[in-house]
Design an enzyme around this catalytic site. Structure first.
Site, PDB file in Angstrom:
ATOM      1  CG  ASP A 138      -2.279   0.573   0.952  1.00 39.59           C
ATOM      2  OD1 ASP A 138      -2.353   1.818   0.836  1.00 39.59           O
ATOM      3  OD2 ASP A 138      -3.265  -0.166   0.859  1.00 39.59           O
ATOM      4  CG  HIS A 143      -5.394   3.566   1.012  1.00 43.30           C
ATOM      5  ND1 HIS A 143      -4.946   2.294   0.710  1.00 43.30           N
ATOM      6  CD2 HIS A 143      -6.700   3.600   0.658  1.00 43.30           C
ATOM      7  CE1 HIS A 143      -5.940   1.600   0.184  1.00 43.30           C
ATOM      8  NE2 HIS A 143      -7.012   2.363   0.143  1.00 43.30           N
ATOM      9  CG  ASN A 190     -13.694   1.419  -5.195  1.00 41.91           C
ATOM     10  OD1 ASN A 190     -13.997   0.305  -4.810  1.00 41.91           O
ATOM     11  ND2 ASN A 190     -12.983   2.260  -4.470  1.00 41.91           N
ATOM     12  CB  SER A 236      -9.579  -0.056  -0.125  1.00 37.71           C
ATOM     13  OG  SER A 236      -8.784   0.304  -1.206  1.00 37.71           O
TER      14      SER A 236
END
Length: 373
Positions: free
Chosen positions: A63, A94, A203, A267
């Site tokens: 990440d 994130h 997404n 996520s």
């Protein structure tokens, strides 16, 4: 490489990619964070903790990096390399959020404050492979080119440094980037070492619905998102390679130093499933990566009829996965050898029989000697 799920909100859902964060009121921050963790209930996580809490398992989080100083992640994070080549990390929001959903331990008296992850006794290996979506360095073509190779390198690094599970809440389904041979080879390398791979499905399910990578590689557990009523989230990508879905709306997670954020996206869903994989790996370490994947799929709550592309095998469930893993668990070889029945022995009688046998043998030998002479 895009991050799939940094869609910050306060209390209302926001499904617009790149929406600005609304600061969470500071009063009662940690207390309200714990109270809003509806996914723990939806996935029967607390019941699963009676069997496993993820001890002994390392989950690599590929990440933006993880803030090991966040109170919910103190003592949890091992820092791996920065493979982006972009220089100082800056924001690691994130990655920190995803790590907290996997292995957050809360803080304060009795760890009653903050966020608990699905596998609160697991360890996190942070490997920085991408930048935050709002990082201006994304526009640098040289950095972008290096980042495209970073995921493949990150997978191999995680495997070679002891990770049993790799969580990838990111993807490259937008524009010209649709995966790469190096990344696919790294996925095969990890699966060959029996490392479980989890990735977010994407997404843009209510738009282009692109095939997203690394979720689209064979053997990767691709995860979509559902809301609190366990309905498929409109933004969640729908594909035939989807493995399961998990909570992905109104998800509270760790954010900046000592703070929290509520967000939507696949996520978060992928991070939750990585936590479930850690529970299974901890309880049944002999299972292969494919068996862990099968346990997660078999243990999921069934999806509505005809909705496999939206739900995969169903809604991920921690307790269900552990029960399915128990059925798949290999029985140790020693336990498969049948035991001889227990027989009560008359030891005096046994000694008499042995003595008689010895006398008969001696008599037979004496007769043989006489005949020979």
């Amino acid at each position: 490489m895009l991050l799939l799920g940094v869609l910050p909100t306060c209390l209302a859902a926001c499904l617009v990619t790149g929406a600005a964060a609304v600061p969470w009121p500071k009063d009662g921050l940690a207390e309200s964070a714990r109270g809003r963790q509806w996914p723990l209930r939806a996935m029967d996580v607390r019941d699963a903790w009676q069997r496993s809490r993820g001890a002994g398992v390392t989950v690599a989080v590929l990440d933006t990096g993880v803030d090991a100083r966040h109170p919910d992640l103190t003592g949890v994070v091992a820092q791996g390399p920065d493979l982006t080549g972009a220089g100082p990390a800056g924001s690691v929001r994130h990655g920190t959020a995803m790590a907290s959903l996997i292995a957050g331990r809360g803080h304060g008296p009795g760890r009653a404050l903050g966020v608990l992850g699905v596998a609160p006794e697991a360890e996190i290996l942070s490997v920085r492979v991408t930048l935050e979506n709002d990082d201006p360095r994304r526009a640098d073509a040289r950095i972008s080119a290096r980042t495209r190779l970073a995921v493949a390198r990150g997978i191999r690094y995680a495997v070679d440094h002891g990770a049993q599970v790799i969580s990838m809440s990111l993807g490259g389904g937008e524009g010209s980037y649709e995966g790469s041979p190096a990344e696919e080879d790294a996925v095969r390398y990890a699966l060959g070492k029996s490392v479980v791979l989890i990735a977010s499905a994407g997404n843009d399910g209510d738009g282009a619905n692109r095939r997203n990578f690394p979720a689209g590689y064979p053997g990767v557990i691709a995860v979509g998102a559902v809301d609190e009523r366990l309905r498929c989230a409109p933004f969640s990508n729908r594909h035939d390679f989807l493995s399961v879905v998990a909570p992905g709306t109104g998800i509270v997670s760790a954010d900046g130093p000592g703070s929290y954020v509520v967000a939507d996206g696949t996520s978060s869903a992928a991070a939750f499933v990585a936590g479930i994989a850690a529970l299974v790996r901890s309880r049944y370490p002999a299972l292969t990566a494919m068996e862990v994947r099968q346990a997660i799929q078999d243990g999921a709550r069934p999806h509505p009829p005809g909705a496999a592309d939206a739900y995969g095998h169903g809604v991920a469930n921690a307790l269900g996965a552990l029960r399915a893993a128990e059925r798949l668990h290999r029985v140790p070889l020693a336990a498969t050898v049948p035991r001889r029945p227990h027989i009560e022995v008359d030891h005096d009688r046994s000694r008499q029989l042995i003595g008689l046998a010895l006398l008969l043998v001696a008599a037979a030998l004496a007769a043989r000697v006489a005949v020979t002479r």
